[in-house]
Design a protein around this motif. Structure first.
Motif, PDB file in Angstrom:
ATOM      1  N   LYS A   1     -17.158  33.440  65.264  1.00 19.59           N
ATOM      2  CA  LYS A   1     -18.413  32.480  64.731  1.00 19.59           C
ATOM      3  C   LYS A   1     -17.736  31.199  64.236  1.00 19.59           C
ATOM      4  CE  LYS A   1     -22.558  31.568  64.119  1.00 19.59           C
ATOM      5  NZ  LYS A   1     -23.625  31.375  64.982  1.00 19.59           N
ATOM      6  N   ASP A   2     -16.624  31.193  63.641  1.00 22.10           N
ATOM      7  CA  ASP A   2     -16.097  29.977  62.938  1.00 22.10           C
ATOM      8  C   ASP A   2     -15.622  28.915  64.199  1.00 22.10           C
ATOM      9  OD1 ASP A   2     -16.261  29.445  60.166  1.00 22.10           O
ATOM     10  OD2 ASP A   2     -14.834  30.856  59.790  1.00 22.10           O
ATOM     11  N   PHE A   3     -14.830  29.531  65.035  1.00 22.20           N
ATOM     12  CA  PHE A   3     -14.448  28.757  66.270  1.00 22.20           C
ATOM     13  C   PHE A   3     -15.600  28.410  67.171  1.00 22.20           C
ATOM     14  CE2 PHE A   3     -10.293  31.104  65.406  1.00 22.20           C
ATOM     15  CZ  PHE A   3      -9.783  30.078  65.100  1.00 22.20           C
ATOM     16  N   GLU A   4     -16.676  29.088  67.029  1.00 24.15           N
ATOM     17  CA  GLU A   4     -18.017  28.888  67.920  1.00 24.15           C
ATOM     18  C   GLU A   4     -18.592  27.735  67.357  1.00 24.15           C
ATOM     19  OE1 GLU A   4     -20.057  32.285  68.131  1.00 24.15           O
ATOM     20  OE2 GLU A   4     -18.941  33.225  69.625  1.00 24.15           O
ATOM     21  N   LEU A   5     -18.628  27.708  65.797  1.00 24.44           N
ATOM     22  CA  LEU A   5     -19.389  26.343  65.159  1.00 24.44           C
ATOM     23  C   LEU A   5     -18.460  25.320  65.357  1.00 24.44           C
ATOM     24  CD1 LEU A   5     -20.344  28.527  62.150  1.00 24.44           C
ATOM     25  CD2 LEU A   5     -21.968  27.171  63.753  1.00 24.44           C
ATOM     26  N   ALA A   6     -16.963  25.588  65.385  1.00 26.71           N
ATOM     27  CA  ALA A   6     -16.140  24.590  65.684  1.00 26.71           C
ATOM     28  C   ALA A   6     -16.140  23.788  67.175  1.00 26.71           C
ATOM     29  CB  ALA A   6     -14.610  24.907  65.295  1.00 26.71           C
ATOM     30  N   ILE A   7     -16.605  24.649  67.809  1.00 26.59           N
ATOM     31  CA  ILE A   7     -16.671  24.025  69.374  1.00 26.59           C
ATOM     32  C   ILE A   7     -17.883  23.162  69.124  1.00 26.59           C
ATOM     33  CG2 ILE A   7     -17.430  24.738  71.716  1.00 26.59           C
ATOM     34  CD1 ILE A   7     -15.849  27.349  71.206  1.00 26.59           C
ATOM     35  N   SER A   8     -18.992  23.594  68.615  1.00 27.54           N
ATOM     36  CA  SER A   8     -20.325  22.862  68.813  1.00 27.54           C
ATOM     37  C   SER A   8     -20.249  21.692  68.077  1.00 27.54           C
ATOM     38  CB  SER A   8     -21.438  23.627  68.155  1.00 27.54           C
ATOM     39  OG  SER A   8     -21.163  24.071  66.701  1.00 27.54           O
ATOM     40  N   GLY A   9     -19.152  21.452  67.277  1.00 27.55           N
ATOM     41  CA  GLY A   9     -19.482  20.203  66.262  1.00 27.55           C
ATOM     42  C   GLY A   9     -18.293  19.396  66.494  1.00 27.55           C
ATOM     43  N   LEU A  10     -17.077  19.900  67.139  1.00 26.93           N
ATOM     44  CA  LEU A  10     -15.826  19.038  67.359  1.00 26.93           C
ATOM     45  C   LEU A  10     -15.920  17.841  68.566  1.00 26.93           C
ATOM     46  CD1 LEU A  10     -12.758  21.513  66.569  1.00 26.93           C
ATOM     47  CD2 LEU A  10     -13.518  19.634  65.272  1.00 26.93           C
ATOM     48  N   PRO A  11     -15.289  16.881  68.191  1.00 29.12           N
ATOM     49  CA  PRO A  11     -15.385  15.959  69.635  1.00 29.12           C
ATOM     50  C   PRO A  11     -14.382  16.240  70.576  1.00 29.12           C
ATOM     51  CG  PRO A  11     -14.053  15.065  67.781  1.00 29.12           C
ATOM     52  CD  PRO A  11     -14.606  16.158  67.069  1.00 29.12           C
ATOM     53  N   GLU A  12     -14.661  15.752  71.998  1.00 29.11           N
ATOM     54  CA  GLU A  12     -13.627  15.915  72.831  1.00 29.11           C
ATOM     55  C   GLU A  12     -12.301  15.355  72.430  1.00 29.11           C
ATOM     56  OE1 GLU A  12     -14.256  17.444  75.320  1.00 29.11           O
ATOM     57  OE2 GLU A  12     -16.482  17.964  75.231  1.00 29.11           O
ATOM     58  N   THR A  13     -12.446  14.378  71.842  1.00 28.22           N
ATOM     59  CA  THR A  13     -10.817  13.707  71.263  1.00 28.22           C
ATOM     60  C   THR A  13     -10.921  13.338  69.765  1.00 28.22           C
ATOM     61  OG1 THR A  13     -11.659  11.405  71.869  1.00 28.22           O
ATOM     62  CG2 THR A  13     -10.410  12.695  73.584  1.00 28.22           C
ATOM     63  N   GLN A  14      -9.712  13.102  69.377  1.00 33.63           N
ATOM     64  CA  GLN A  14      -9.640  12.811  67.879  1.00 33.63           C
ATOM     65  C   GLN A  14      -8.841  11.790  67.693  1.00 33.63           C
ATOM     66  OE1 GLN A  14     -10.987  13.883  65.227  1.00 33.63           O
ATOM     67  NE2 GLN A  14     -11.452  16.147  65.158  1.00 33.63           N
ATOM     68  N   SER A  15      -9.257  10.638  67.019  1.00 30.76           N
ATOM     69  CA  SER A  15      -8.516   9.423  66.679  1.00 30.76           C
ATOM     70  C   SER A  15      -7.390   9.694  65.924  1.00 30.76           C
ATOM     71  CB  SER A  15      -9.336   8.168  66.211  1.00 30.76           C
ATOM     72  OG  SER A  15      -9.865   8.680  64.981  1.00 30.76           O
ATOM     73  N   GLU A  16      -7.376  10.430  65.208  1.00 27.99           N
ATOM     74  CA  GLU A  16      -6.241  10.828  64.264  1.00 27.99           C
ATOM     75  C   GLU A  16      -5.728  12.098  64.698  1.00 27.99           C
ATOM     76  OE1 GLU A  16      -7.194   9.656  59.723  1.00 27.99           O
ATOM     77  OE2 GLU A  16      -8.739  10.905  60.642  1.00 27.99           O
ATOM     78  N   LEU A  17      -4.223  12.184  65.080  1.00 28.79           N
ATOM     79  CA  LEU A  17      -3.647  13.239  65.634  1.00 28.79           C
ATOM     80  C   LEU A  17      -3.560  14.325  64.494  1.00 28.79           C
ATOM     81  CD1 LEU A  17      -0.738  11.364  67.403  1.00 28.79           C
ATOM     82  CD2 LEU A  17      -2.492  12.437  68.591  1.00 28.79           C
ATOM     83  N   GLY A  18      -3.589  15.352  64.928  1.00 26.22           N
ATOM     84  CA  GLY A  18      -3.343  16.862  63.983  1.00 26.22           C
ATOM     85  C   GLY A  18      -4.916  17.175  63.715  1.00 26.22           C
ATOM     86  N   ARG A  19      -5.838  16.550  64.132  1.00 24.42           N
ATOM     87  CA  ARG A  19      -7.218  17.236  63.758  1.00 24.42           C
ATOM     88  C   ARG A  19      -7.787  17.922  65.245  1.00 24.42           C
ATOM     89  NH1 ARG A  19      -9.798  15.251  59.024  1.00 24.42           N
ATOM     90  NH2 ARG A  19      -9.018  13.157  58.414  1.00 24.42           N
ATOM     91  N   PRO A  20      -8.230  19.206  64.961  1.00 24.85           N
ATOM     92  CA  PRO A  20      -8.493  19.966  66.150  1.00 24.85           C
ATOM     93  C   PRO A  20      -9.702  19.018  67.010  1.00 24.85           C
ATOM     94  CG  PRO A  20      -9.626  20.937  64.443  1.00 24.85           C
ATOM     95  CD  PRO A  20      -8.691  20.030  63.769  1.00 24.85           C
ATOM     96  N   THR A  21      -9.627  19.592  68.446  1.00 25.38           N
ATOM     97  CA  THR A  21     -10.643  18.958  69.476  1.00 25.38           C
ATOM     98  C   THR A  21     -11.712  20.091  69.858  1.00 25.38           C
ATOM     99  OG1 THR A  21      -9.368  19.217  71.270  1.00 25.38           O
ATOM    100  CG2 THR A  21      -9.146  16.940  70.136  1.00 25.38           C
ATOM    101  N   LYS A  22     -12.612  19.900  70.512  1.00 25.92           N
ATOM    102  CA  LYS A  22     -13.440  20.867  71.057  1.00 25.92           C
ATOM    103  C   LYS A  22     -12.645  21.838  71.970  1.00 25.92           C
ATOM    104  CE  LYS A  22     -17.671  19.437  72.334  1.00 25.92           C
ATOM    105  NZ  LYS A  22     -18.295  19.867  71.303  1.00 25.92           N
ATOM    106  N   ALA A  23     -11.827  21.203  72.883  1.00 23.44           N
ATOM    107  CA  ALA A  23     -11.077  22.085  73.654  1.00 23.44           C
ATOM    108  C   ALA A  23      -9.778  23.089  72.841  1.00 23.44           C
ATOM    109  CB  ALA A  23     -10.124  21.362  74.523  1.00 23.44           C
ATOM    110  N   ALA A  24      -9.382  22.465  71.817  1.00 24.49           N
ATOM    111  CA  ALA A  24      -8.475  23.332  70.797  1.00 24.49           C
ATOM    112  C   ALA A  24      -9.548  24.413  70.400  1.00 24.49           C
ATOM    113  CB  ALA A  24      -7.848  22.370  69.991  1.00 24.49           C
ATOM    114  N   ALA A  25     -10.681  24.294  69.960  1.00 25.79           N
ATOM    115  CA  ALA A  25     -11.319  25.191  69.370  1.00 25.79           C
ATOM    116  C   ALA A  25     -11.595  26.311  70.530  1.00 25.79           C
ATOM    117  CB  ALA A  25     -12.616  24.902  68.820  1.00 25.79           C
ATOM    118  N   LYS A  26     -12.012  25.983  71.623  1.00 28.00           N
ATOM    119  CA  LYS A  26     -12.287  26.879  72.768  1.00 28.00           C
ATOM    120  C   LYS A  26     -11.008  27.690  73.123  1.00 28.00           C
ATOM    121  CE  LYS A  26     -15.702  24.307  75.402  1.00 28.00           C
ATOM    122  NZ  LYS A  26     -15.880  23.346  76.498  1.00 28.00           N
TER     123      LYS A  26
END
Length: 556
Positions: A203-228
């Motif tokens: 559930k935590d990763f599903e919520l992450a997928i729904s709210g994360l962007p495709e890309t991050q301007s700051e390296l090290g923050r997770p992306t939608k694909a990382a959560a998938k």
């Protein structure tokens, strides 16, 4: 000069606000007051951001000023490699970090220091994630769009910490952001079944997928694909093969790719490359006292010799060295007869492991057996893949001898291998062969280690792809698992893979039967099926929760 500025979020600034009620003391059940920060100040946007950074900051396993994150390493070198057939503890004999030696021979108890330390570090991450979620939710001035993204990041982080807890301790207490007091963190570990715990992590990763962007301007923050990808990993540990297959399809359709050269994957200047799905970000010389933003959990693993500190832990096993032998056809030989100079070997051997007479990194010298600490106990081999060159500006030459190469929690090669596993179990054997061949083709086309004068290969390197169709699931499954070992060796995954494959008892005890004839420090080692697949619940947690239903793992 500061190196690794590319690292997102500087954990050096992790908490300038007196701890914000989030940081724990030595016992995570200890309630910590707000200190000097008033409730009205703590929900200001800049302070909430600091709380979020603090949730990231314990990814490296460092939770205090004791410099012993090597007892709770993010890389799991002790929890994932030393207790497998891939490596020995190393160091200055069995008495040096004897707690890890006890883990290596499967004499782990609920009072083993590392068992408590790892538990504390991961629950500290859970707590900081929970507290940051609450602060973020209560902040009225935080930008609404950014709030949704940061909430998703915190769900990703909490999912990571719980995933690590679940695969390590199995039956764990689950605490979410509704916790208010230290007492709320003293919970039963059987409140939820194993399946329910996995559901919560998913559930935590599903919520992450729904709210994360495709890309991050700051390296090290997770992306939608990382959560998938991480959701795929949770499915992998539950043998939910269709879910693994579907999710890896989505991840593989994105921007990730294998770096063309295997050696380049493990250079700190490349450690946010297109192959890295999610990583613990490290930096050195950034103003943080004692370089605690560096690879503090791995600081004992340097190989010694004329260039490195003489700690000498995390030593490759003879069994792992032998695993890199190949047949005349260039495929895994599956032979545990000791490697000789005449044997043909997979070129990844000398990128992963230091062998006598083979050049070490770009130092201009051959690695020699006298680099290895306590040679008579642990043999002549040393780690190489994740060691940074002593000439690199990303390596520090003073205590605590850390470097700035990130730890790769998930890299794209793993995603390919997960999909290959799922393909085998779903009857797609030819697709699995194609996927494994992608990994082997990269290794084949990589730069090979050369002799010092550069005139020849340093070993008898030979590697081929699987050219004959796979028609038998058992053969295909074995090939995928072998490739997983060769590709990911010394990266902290081996033990957990053996457990989830259901073969830990056979593989480890077969390994020990032979390895005991080579290494006397393993004489008393014995893996007990139904016990040693997981580590015990720390005794201190049991003692502090006597009024709760806390059950020790089986046979401890």
């Amino acid at each position: 000069m500061t190196f690794k500025i590319k690292n997102l979020i500087k954990t050096a600034s992790l908490f300038s606000l007196a701890a914000l009620s989030i940081s724990c003391s030595e016992d995570f059940l200890t309630e910590v007051p707000y200190g000097e920060v008033s409730p009205s100040e703590i929900t200001k946007a800049e302070n909430v951001e600091r709380a979020i950074v603090s949730a990231y900051s314990v990814l490296n396993g460092q939770i205090d000023g004791a410099s012993n994150a090597y007892n709770s390493p993010a890389s799991n070198w002790s929890f994932g490699d030393v207790v497998s057939d891939d490596s020995y503890k190393g160091g200055g004999g069995t008495g040096d970090q004897n707690n890890i030696h006890q883990m290596e021979i499967f004499n782990t108890t609920a009072t083993t220091f590392d068992i408590k330390r790892k538990w504390m570090a991961l629950y500290e991450g859970v707590k900081r994630s929970n507290e940051a979620m609450k602060l973020l939710n209560n902040s009225v001035e935080f930008d609404a769009t950014l709030k949704a993204q940061r909430t998703a990041e915190l769900h990703f982080l909490r999912g990571h910490y719980y995933f690590e807890l679940k695969k390590t301790y199995n039956q764990i207490p689950y605490i979410d952001e509704t916790a208010e007091t230290a007492e709320d963190y003293a919970k039963s570990n059987v409140e939820f079944t194993s399946e329910q715990l996995w559901d919560k992590i998913e559930k935590d990763f599903e919520l992450a997928i729904s709210g994360l962007p495709e890309t991050q301007s700051e390296l090290g923050r997770p992306t939608k694909a990382a959560a998938k990808a991480y959701l795929a990993k949770t499915a992998l540990f539950q043998n939910d093969w269709q879910k693994v297959y579907d999710l890896t399809s989505e991840v593989m359709g994105g921007s990730y790719a294998l770096l063309p050269d295997f050696q380049n994957v493990f250079l700190p200047e490349n450690d946010n490359s297109e192959e890295i799905v999610f990583a613990v970000q490290y930096s050195v010389l950034d103003g943080q006292p004692s370089n605690y933003n560096g690879s503090i959990g791995d600081r004992l693993t340097a190989p010694g010799g004329p260039f490195y500190s003489q700690y000498g832990f995390h030593r490759p096993s003879q069994n792992l060295v032998n695993a890199y032998k190949v047949s005349e056809a260039g495929l895994p030989a599956e032979s545990n007869v000791n490697l000789t100079a005449e044997d043909k070997v997979d070129p990844r051997l000398d990128i992963t492991i230091a062998r006598p007479g083979v050049p070490y990194k770009d130092l201009g010298v051959n690695y020699e057996e006298n680099w290895a600490r306590d040679l008579s106990t642990y043999g002549e081999f040393s780690p190489k893949k994740r060691i940074v060159s002593a000439k690199s500006p990303f390596h520090t030459l003073v205590w605590p001898y850390v470097n700035a190469m990130n730890y790769y929690v998930i890299r794209y090669a793993e995603v390919i291998l997960w999909r290959a596993e799922a393909a085998v179990e779903l009857g797609k054997l030819e697709e699995a062969r194609t996927l494994v061949n992608q990994i082997r083709e990269r290794a084949k086309n990589s730069t090979y280690v050369k002799t010092l004068d550069g005139s020849a290969d340093a070993g008898q390197y030979t590697i081929s792809t699987y050219e004959t169709a796979w028609t038998n699931a058992e053969t295909a499954r074995a090939a995928v698992r072998t490739e997983t070992r060769l590709e990911l060796a010394m990266e902290g995954h081996r033990f957990f893979n053996l457990v989830r494959w259901g073969v830990a008892d056979k593989v480890i005890n077969d390994y020990l039967a032979v390895e005991k004839t080579r290494r006397t420090h393993l004489t008393n080692a014995n893996f007990v099926q139904g016990k040693n697949e997981y580590f015990p619940i720390p005794q201190e947690y049991l003692d502090n929760t006597k009024d709760k239903e806390v059950v020790q793992n089986a046979n401890y």
